[in-house]
Write a protein that holds these residues in place. Sequence first.
Motif, PDB file in Angstrom:
ATOM      1  N   CYS A   1       2.468  15.619  -4.057  1.00  0.00           N
ATOM      2  CA  CYS A   1       2.980  15.112  -2.782  1.00  0.00           C
ATOM      3  C   CYS A   1       2.309  13.792  -2.404  1.00  0.00           C
ATOM      4  CB  CYS A   1       2.780  16.156  -1.685  1.00  0.00           C
ATOM      5  SG  CYS A   1       3.908  17.568  -1.801  1.00  0.00           S
TER       6      CYS A   1
ATOM      7  N   GLU B   1       4.065  11.128  -4.226  1.00  0.00           N
ATOM      8  CA  GLU B   1       5.387  10.853  -3.660  1.00  0.00           C
ATOM      9  C   GLU B   1       5.315   9.912  -2.466  1.00  0.00           C
ATOM     10  OE1 GLU B   1       8.797  13.934  -3.483  1.00  0.00           O
ATOM     11  OE2 GLU B   1       6.941  15.104  -3.483  1.00  0.00           O
TER      12      GLU B   1
ATOM     13  N   ASN C   1       4.941   6.309  -3.447  1.00  0.00           N
ATOM     14  CA  ASN C   1       5.913   5.744  -4.385  1.00  0.00           C
ATOM     15  C   ASN C   1       7.147   5.248  -3.627  1.00  0.00           C
ATOM     16  OD1 ASN C   1       7.790   5.198  -6.396  1.00  0.00           O
ATOM     17  ND2 ASN C   1       7.175   6.959  -7.651  1.00  0.00           N
TER      18      ASN C   1
ATOM     19  N   LYS D   1      10.614   6.919  -4.159  1.00  0.00           N
ATOM     20  CA  LYS D   1      10.862   8.290  -3.746  1.00  0.00           C
ATOM     21  C   LYS D   1      11.374   8.332  -2.310  1.00  0.00           C
ATOM     22  CE  LYS D   1       9.288  10.231  -7.536  1.00  0.00           C
ATOM     23  NZ  LYS D   1      10.154  11.022  -8.433  1.00  0.00           N
ATOM     24  N   ARG D   2      12.225   9.322  -2.022  1.00  0.00           N
ATOM     25  CA  ARG D   2      12.810   9.377  -0.675  1.00  0.00           C
ATOM     26  C   ARG D   2      11.806   9.831   0.384  1.00  0.00           C
ATOM     27  NH1 ARG D   2      15.310  14.284   1.010  1.00  0.00           N
ATOM     28  NH2 ARG D   2      14.844  16.048  -0.373  1.00  0.00           N
ATOM     29  N   ARG D   3      10.652  10.339  -0.046  1.00  0.00           N
ATOM     30  CA  ARG D   3       9.618  10.701   0.927  1.00  0.00           C
ATOM     31  C   ARG D   3       8.502   9.657   0.977  1.00  0.00           C
ATOM     32  NH1 ARG D   3      11.168  15.758  -1.168  1.00  0.00           N
ATOM     33  NH2 ARG D   3      11.935  17.197   0.449  1.00  0.00           N
ATOM     34  N   TYR D   4       8.795   8.458   0.592  1.00  0.00           N
ATOM     35  CA  TYR D   4       7.801   7.378   0.654  1.00  0.00           C
ATOM     36  C   TYR D   4       7.305   7.237   2.087  1.00  0.00           C
ATOM     37  CZ  TYR D   4       5.927   2.600   0.673  1.00  0.00           C
ATOM     38  OH  TYR D   4       5.134   1.489   0.834  1.00  0.00           O
TER      39      TYR D   4
ATOM     40  N   THR E   1       5.359  15.432   4.293  1.00  0.00           N
ATOM     41  CA  THR E   1       5.668  15.822   2.923  1.00  0.00           C
ATOM     42  C   THR E   1       4.813  17.022   2.516  1.00  0.00           C
ATOM     43  OG1 THR E   1       6.229  13.541   2.375  1.00  0.00           O
ATOM     44  CG2 THR E   1       5.712  15.013   0.541  1.00  0.00           C
TER      45      THR E   1
ATOM     46  N   CYS F   1      12.215  16.012   5.055  1.00  0.00           N
ATOM     47  CA  CYS F   1      12.205  14.623   4.609  1.00  0.00           C
ATOM     48  C   CYS F   1      12.534  13.748   5.811  1.00  0.00           C
ATOM     49  CB  CYS F   1      13.204  14.417   3.471  1.00  0.00           C
ATOM     50  SG  CYS F   1      14.924  14.412   4.014  1.00  0.00           S
TER      51      CYS F   1
END
Length: 820
Positions: free
Chosen positions: A132, A135, A138, A141-144, A149, A201
């Motif tokens: 996590c 993530e 990154n 990633k959609r959870r940037y 998260t 998210c």
Amino acid sequence: MVMHRQRAGSGSGSTPPPPMPRPVGEEIRVRGLVQGVGFRPTVWRLAHACGVVGDVCNDSDGVLIHAWGDAWTLQRFIEGLSAECPPLARIDAIERHQMNEAAHASDFRIVPGAAGAVQTGVTPDAVICADCAAEIANRAKRRYRYPFTNCTHCGPRLSIVQAIPYDRANTTMAAFVMCDACRAEYDDPADRRFHAQPVACPACGPRVWLESRNGARIEGDDPCRAASLLLRHGAIVALKGLGGFQLACDACDETAVARLRRLKRREHKPFALMARDLHALRRYCRPNEAECALLASTGGPIVTLRADGPECVAESVAPGIDTLGFMLPSTPLHRLLLESIDTALVVTSGNTSNEPPCIDNADALARLGRIADVFLMHDRDIARRVDDSVMRVVQGAACVMRRARGYAPAPLRLPAGFADTPAVLAMGGELKNTFCIARDAQAIVSHHLGDLEDALTYADYRRALAQYLRLFECEPQVVAFDLHPEYLSRKIGYDLARGMRVPVAEVQHHHAHLAACMAENGVQLDAPPMLGVALDGLGYGTDDTLWGGEFMLADYRGYQRLGRFKPVAMPGGMRTIDEPWRSAYAHLRAAFDWHDLARQYGGLDVLHFLKRRQHAALDAMIAQRVSSPRASSAGRLFDAVAATLGVCRERVFYEGQAAIELEALVDAQTLSNDGDVHAYPFEITSIAPDGLRMIEPRPMWQALLDDLQRGTPVPVVAARFHKGLAIAIVRMVECLADLLSGPVDARSVALSGGVFQNRVLLEQVATRLGAAGFRVLMHRQVPPNDGGLSLGQAVVAAAQQHDSVRAADVRGARRGGQLR
């Protein structure tokens, strides 16, 4: 040769295939911390890998598996359950029962569970996992940079759960409807977010924002970056953490730290610190391997470290002591906040002194508005307040000082003999309170609640108690509490027991301390009595006096008091706890005639100080026993020595301050290199009116005052005191062990009580006892302080109930025999 001839004589020229193993079915029950931690998808993956068919579900007893396969395959499957246990799970038992019915499925599925009486555990909150963390860093990633998260390997548990079974509908995440992408992850057994109840998210989950102290939202694209910038410019930020609000500021900004201390009304008690990573932390401390492992563990506690790094934090962070309490970021929110900060932050509880931290947004604005410059808010509700846990490493192993986030309420397995434990509710103490539910060979110790003397903490205690009883569907059969007639926990316990019409169990304070230590060290219910040393500030004795330096022979069922520290008056009663000079005066007067003391040591600073006090009035109070109870308290002895050395002489601002600062002064070279001959001597006598062996400190005072008169440095004096006291404790244990006979364990010693939070004393005593051939039991899983009392009360009450039931069975059998 015979086997060779048989093969050679077969007409087909090849060996026929062996018969297919007959498939068998088993119902497999897995008990422990196995819900909400990715256990079912692990079972699913393992079943597919092994070729097992059937199903798995969560229910009120844990995890239930129906499995079909041949005997060898099922055995491999069972072994894999333990070998591939998820990181947050803990298997307490695997029970196997053969089923005669044929396989009802052609594959292996995860199926819905059924409700029932709650027997499974609630897992503690866990720090953000590596996956996590990667993530949120990154951009692809959609959870940037998403602050909420989580997956089945990390994230909130206790702080959001409201009922069992642990499903999203029973958590504070129920208000957030999953988007299609999150739902796909949630429904996919191959995904690490399979049935991760807090999964969310940016499209569907909780949101974070910045708010001024007057409640106005501060616009911006990234509230965490904005808060981080404000912190670097001297602001105090109130942030909504996992289990409550926290107050943060730059730990290297003396102006900011001093302002926070003043506004929070926390005059001296050290602040907790948070660093972005171990690299940043090493600017201020040099943690060893065990401490680094503890900092990086899934519990993510505050770890007490020596402040021996190349740089220093602001002086106001931890005045008067040589240690710092550090933790690493435990949530994505904290991680994002510290992303661009390579120094340290003060991250302390969001409250004013002695009150419980806020958990509600509106309450935080009302109570913290005069302290914080801005608020980092979010809209995920907190089900219950959970403080940060505190630990330290002693003799290479972790010891709990405060058990809360990351550790509570993971059940503690009780030793052999407690399998039929009735449901016990133990109410704990007055300070550092926890309560405990014990049943079915396990003890659920609550998270740290605090000091019940504060009205808000008292209300929080009652609320948490009701929540736990409901959460674990517990109907106590006995209620246990301390002997002290004025403990609020006792009064609540009496009321509960009366309302539920169940018996009560009164447990002596120091017996509870020792029983807790024995229980967490696996001492069996029917083990013979062993020696125990319980050192703390005060506990109510069975003779209506105050105890605090106790040597006992104890098991779970009872104890015998064998020895004690010399009882010394507390002139002014409870004021003595806050004003250490009173203990110094009482101890010096108990050891010397005042005129002799003044004549021999009149030039010492402490004597000049005490002469200015109304010692005639104090003498009268002591002689007439007016507001001057006598106490065999080890804690008051530490206060007396500290005050004599000029440490916290006039008053303390938090519990144990004088002893903590005295420990911080200890000269390491003197402790390690000086021979025992230089340690201050104590006398062990057996002339006490009650026949108990007694540690008499008069020779120690003589040597200590002589050293001060010679100008011996205070750190050397502090070291000689600690070493001398440790030697005296070990000598007392050896003396008592030599006197014991009969069915007792005279070579095992349990160490408990708040004074054993002192690492110098604990290590000295434990090392010396070990060298003398004793098996030493000390606390690791629950605190040695009053935070561990509830566990001790629970096991003592359970042992007493066990004996009552057994006696009733014997009486019934005898009556049955008479009737026949």
